[in-house]
Motif scaffolding. Sequence first.
Motif, mmCIF file in Angstrom:
data_model
loop_
_atom_site.group_PDB
_atom_site.id
_atom_site.type_symbol
_atom_site.label_atom_id
_atom_site.label_comp_id
_atom_site.label_asym_id
_atom_site.label_seq_id
_atom_site.Cartn_x
_atom_site.Cartn_y
_atom_site.Cartn_z
ATOM 1 N N ALA A 456 0.836 -1.208 0.000
ATOM 2 C CA ALA A 456 0.000 0.000 0.000
ATOM 3 C C ALA A 456 0.865 1.249 0.000
ATOM 4 O O ALA A 456 0.553 2.240 -0.689
ATOM 5 C CB ALA A 456 -0.929 -0.011 1.208
ATOM 6 N N LYS A 457 1.955 1.221 0.750
ATOM 7 C CA LYS A 457 2.862 2.378 0.760
ATOM 8 C C LYS A 457 3.511 2.575 -0.607
ATOM 9 O O LYS A 457 3.636 3.703 -1.094
ATOM 10 C CB LYS A 457 3.936 2.193 1.836
ATOM 11 N N SER A 458 3.916 1.480 -1.235
ATOM 12 C CA SER A 458 4.556 1.576 -2.549
ATOM 13 C C SER A 458 3.600 2.139 -3.594
ATOM 14 O O SER A 458 4.031 2.806 -4.543
ATOM 15 C CB SER A 458 5.051 0.191 -2.989
ATOM 16 N N ALA A 459 2.296 1.862 -3.415
ATOM 17 C CA ALA A 459 1.299 2.381 -4.358
ATOM 18 C C ALA A 459 0.766 3.742 -3.927
ATOM 19 O O ALA A 459 -0.190 4.242 -4.514
ATOM 20 C CB ALA A 459 0.133 1.400 -4.468
ATOM 21 N N HIS A 460 1.388 4.338 -2.878
ATOM 22 C CA HIS A 460 0.958 5.634 -2.345
ATOM 23 C C HIS A 460 -0.518 5.604 -1.937
ATOM 24 O O HIS A 460 -1.266 6.561 -2.149
ATOM 25 C CB HIS A 460 1.209 6.754 -3.368
ATOM 26 N N ALA A 461 -0.897 4.469 -1.337
ATOM 27 C CA ALA A 461 -2.282 4.324 -0.868
ATOM 28 C C ALA A 461 -2.368 4.319 0.654
ATOM 29 O O ALA A 461 -3.459 4.504 1.207
ATOM 30 C CB ALA A 461 -2.880 3.027 -1.412
ATOM 31 N N HIS A 462 -1.263 4.126 1.337
ATOM 32 C CA HIS A 462 -1.287 3.957 2.792
ATOM 33 C C HIS A 462 -1.845 5.190 3.500
ATOM 34 O O HIS A 462 -2.652 5.057 4.446
ATOM 35 C CB HIS A 462 0.130 3.657 3.307
ATOM 36 N N ASP A 463 -1.472 6.371 3.057
ATOM 37 C CA ASP A 463 -1.899 7.588 3.765
ATOM 38 C C ASP A 463 -3.413 7.773 3.726
ATOM 39 O O ASP A 463 -4.035 8.049 4.754
ATOM 40 C CB ASP A 463 -1.199 8.814 3.169
ATOM 41 N N PHE A 464 -4.009 7.627 2.541
ATOM 42 C CA PHE A 464 -5.460 7.842 2.488
ATOM 43 C C PHE A 464 -6.204 6.692 3.183
ATOM 44 O O PHE A 464 -7.308 6.891 3.714
ATOM 45 C CB PHE A 464 -5.941 8.047 1.056
ATOM 46 N N ILE A 465 -5.604 5.498 3.202
ATOM 47 C CA ILE A 465 -6.234 4.383 3.929
ATOM 48 C C ILE A 465 -6.280 4.698 5.422
ATOM 49 O O ILE A 465 -7.307 4.489 6.090
ATOM 50 C CB ILE A 465 -5.475 3.068 3.680
ATOM 51 N N MET A 466 -5.183 5.206 5.962
ATOM 52 C CA MET A 466 -5.125 5.507 7.392
ATOM 53 C C MET A 466 -6.042 6.665 7.763
ATOM 54 O O MET A 466 -6.426 6.807 8.936
ATOM 55 C CB MET A 466 -3.688 5.820 7.814
ATOM 56 N N ASN A 467 -6.410 7.500 6.803
ATOM 57 C CA ASN A 467 -7.349 8.595 7.069
ATOM 58 C C ASN A 467 -8.806 8.144 7.014
ATOM 59 O O ASN A 467 -9.709 8.924 7.332
ATOM 60 C CB ASN A 467 -7.133 9.735 6.066
ATOM 61 N N GLY A 480 -16.215 -0.296 -4.556
ATOM 62 C CA GLY A 480 -15.443 0.868 -4.118
ATOM 63 C C GLY A 480 -16.196 2.169 -4.222
ATOM 64 O O GLY A 480 -15.587 3.225 -4.456
ATOM 65 N N GLY A 481 -17.517 2.119 -4.016
ATOM 66 C CA GLY A 481 -18.336 3.325 -4.188
ATOM 67 C C GLY A 481 -17.997 4.456 -3.247
ATOM 68 O O GLY A 481 -18.304 5.615 -3.532
ATOM 69 N N SER A 482 -17.376 4.156 -2.103
ATOM 70 C CA SER A 482 -17.036 5.213 -1.145
ATOM 71 C C SER A 482 -15.671 5.840 -1.425
ATOM 72 O O SER A 482 -15.228 6.716 -0.676
ATOM 73 C CB SER A 482 -17.053 4.645 0.277
ATOM 74 N N LEU A 483 -15.001 5.400 -2.491
ATOM 75 C CA LEU A 483 -13.664 5.902 -2.813
ATOM 76 C C LEU A 483 -13.682 6.698 -4.114
ATOM 77 O O LEU A 483 -14.564 6.517 -4.960
ATOM 78 C CB LEU A 483 -12.681 4.737 -2.953
ATOM 79 N N SER A 484 -12.689 7.549 -4.273
ATOM 80 C CA SER A 484 -12.528 8.247 -5.549
ATOM 81 C C SER A 484 -11.911 7.306 -6.574
ATOM 82 O O SER A 484 -11.399 6.234 -6.226
ATOM 83 C CB SER A 484 -11.632 9.473 -5.364
ATOM 84 N N GLY A 485 -11.960 7.729 -7.838
ATOM 85 C CA GLY A 485 -11.380 6.897 -8.883
ATOM 86 C C GLY A 485 -9.897 6.673 -8.675
ATOM 87 O O GLY A 485 -9.385 5.557 -8.865
ATOM 88 N N GLY A 486 -9.173 7.719 -8.259
ATOM 89 C CA GLY A 486 -7.744 7.583 -8.017
ATOM 90 C C GLY A 486 -7.432 6.672 -6.855
ATOM 91 O O GLY A 486 -6.484 5.878 -6.898
ATOM 92 N N GLN A 487 -8.248 6.742 -5.799
ATOM 93 C CA GLN A 487 -8.043 5.870 -4.645
ATOM 94 C C GLN A 487 -8.287 4.412 -5.013
ATOM 95 O O GLN A 487 -7.526 3.519 -4.609
ATOM 96 C CB GLN A 487 -8.971 6.299 -3.506
ATOM 97 N N LYS A 488 -9.336 4.168 -5.788
ATOM 98 C CA LYS A 488 -9.615 2.800 -6.222
ATOM 99 C C LYS A 488 -8.455 2.261 -7.042
ATOM 100 O O LYS A 488 -8.039 1.113 -6.878
ATOM 101 C CB LYS A 488 -10.898 2.771 -7.067
ATOM 102 N N GLN A 489 -7.891 3.104 -7.926
ATOM 103 C CA GLN A 489 -6.831 2.615 -8.796
ATOM 104 C C GLN A 489 -5.553 2.347 -8.009
ATOM 105 O O GLN A 489 -4.817 1.393 -8.274
ATOM 106 C CB GLN A 489 -6.573 3.616 -9.912
ATOM 107 N N ARG A 490 -5.281 3.167 -6.990
ATOM 108 C CA ARG A 490 -4.099 2.914 -6.173
ATOM 109 C C ARG A 490 -4.254 1.636 -5.352
ATOM 110 O O ARG A 490 -3.275 0.918 -5.131
ATOM 111 C CB ARG A 490 -3.821 4.120 -5.261
ATOM 112 N N LEU A 491 -5.468 1.329 -4.908
ATOM 113 C CA LEU A 491 -5.688 0.050 -4.224
ATOM 114 C C LEU A 491 -5.466 -1.119 -5.182
ATOM 115 O O LEU A 491 -4.906 -2.150 -4.798
ATOM 116 C CB LEU A 491 -7.109 -0.016 -3.654
ATOM 117 N N ALA A 492 -5.898 -0.953 -6.425
ATOM 118 C CA ALA A 492 -5.689 -2.017 -7.409
ATOM 119 C C ALA A 492 -4.203 -2.216 -7.687
ATOM 120 O O ALA A 492 -3.736 -3.351 -7.854
ATOM 121 C CB ALA A 492 -6.423 -1.671 -8.704
ATOM 122 N N ILE A 493 -3.451 -1.139 -7.717
ATOM 123 C CA ILE A 493 -2.001 -1.245 -7.930
ATOM 124 C C ILE A 493 -1.342 -1.896 -6.721
ATOM 125 O O ILE A 493 -0.453 -2.747 -6.861
ATOM 126 C CB ILE A 493 -1.410 0.150 -8.211
#
Length: 589
Positions: A456-467, A480-493
């Motif tokens: 998650a950190k490597s995909a730059h997703a850790h920060d928004f996950i912790m928020n 993933g309806g509660s997430l933005s498109g960019g957040q969903k894509q970073r989780l997929a990465i």
Amino acid sequence: MLARFLPRANRSLLYRLLSENLRAQAPWYGIATVAMFIIAGMTSLSAWIMKDIVNETVVSQNLERVLMLAGGVALIFTVKGLATYVQMVILSKAGNSIIATTQNRIFDRILQQDLNFFMKYPSSELVMRLTNNAQAARTVMDLVLTSAIRDLFSLIGLMAVMIIQQPILTLVSFVIGPAAFIGVRYLTLKVREIMQQELASLGMIIQNVQEMTTGVRIIKAFGLENYMRARMEKYVGQVEQRANSIARLSAASSPIMETLSGLAIAGVIALSGFWVVDGGKTPGELMSFITALLLAYEPAKRLARMRINLEAGMVGVKMMYEIKDHPIRLEESDNPKDVPPGRGEIVFDNVGFSYDASNRLFENLNLSFPAGKTTALVGASGGGKSTIINLVMRLFDPDEGVITVNGMDLREISFASLRSHMSYVGQDTFLFNGTVRENLMVGRENSTEEEMIEAAKSAHAHDFIMNMPNGYDSAVGENGGSLSGGQKQRLAIARAMLRNADILILDEATSALDSHAEAQVQDALKRLTKDRTTIVIAHRLATIASADNIVVLDSGRILEQGPQKELLSHNGPYRRLYELQILPQLEEA
């Protein structure tokens, strides 16, 4: 015997349904059958005992005998009530097991299909077939068993009582049978036709609801509420209208039976009156006969309506078997193997492929994806980029030629082994309705907490996950309806990074990211693609500048390929794409 009343095609389906389920549910159906035999026996006995009750009460006036008969009646109805309870509970248990087993089998069959199957059957139709049609299978089983055993044997037993007590009057009462079945035959044909239309409308209702939930932003943005409302009212109205038609046709058998039975019973009672007065028959014989005749009416009516209900249920059973019998075009070999050792080299050798006979896409396609290198696929839509990815993941099989991984034909490799060596990030990011943790861990179920967080950190997703409210245990909503498109894509990465596979497939993997997020994720992707066989589809040429090989496709043909520096050195299709897309950006900068 009941199947004889069905068309030949439905008859074979019914035999198949019975053969598949009777054996599996044999213990339960055995108990239910015994209970139904008891019900039929008690029903016949309740009519037979009326002879003694009337004779002992009216003729002999033997009080002791009457009390014994009263106790016998109480025992008959107690046993019948208990047997009815057992029958209902056991049939429900067996029926629920049939529904569960059928749904699992249909779902498993669907999972084995290729992408062409999902193009043919929309999701709304699959949902309907998985739910309504499984229920139809249970309904048909219950109907056949209750009609063939309880109703049929109750009718046979009551007819035996009638024949023994009044054989000639019994023959008179039989005139209602042929007339009733002739009327019911016409109703059956109409029910079958309307039931098929009703199931189609039910599928449209499910589709409308799915489109509303997945396309809610478009609906709100374009003010399509009235349009969606009108569509739903149309489909619901069609179902309501057809359900009413089926109800009318099913109910029409009742007045046919009521009228004919009433006339027959009235005539029989009138004739029997003469027989008792002038023919020397006892009142008990008459009462026993009339009781049997009246009790026979309900099972006879159910048997007359059985074909209507059976035809309605067989429509769903037929649709269920269409899915279960749909050929599986993607099958493992008889002895599937694991992916052989290697770094993930993929080779297309004279591959031919078409979606249908009139849409030939690839002809003698030869293409290599070198191990540990990044290969980018570019070109206009419809050129074959996504099809190449689908063939690599073996979502389709080629019509001709061979696709190999580490030198082995994909068709010789087990699905589990092949997919374990691949990781995928698509343009249309899909997330399961669960938590962040659950969506990441499907990448590699046996990964540790530390590995998941690192991905998650490597995909730059850790920060928004912790928020998020519960961190990694926060729900993402449906897809993933509660997430933005960019957040969903970073989780997929992050999910792809956690999988740590030899072969990485990126289909517009950064399309939903803003410039800042894309820069961060591109840095992560560079680390992820290092020493991995990577296939990238990209419309933004800036994201593939460092690719080892760029393949330009058009209408299934390779126009040119090579590293970007080489492709830009001559006036080819890639250079023209580059000039149209990149140069204006450089001039603006």
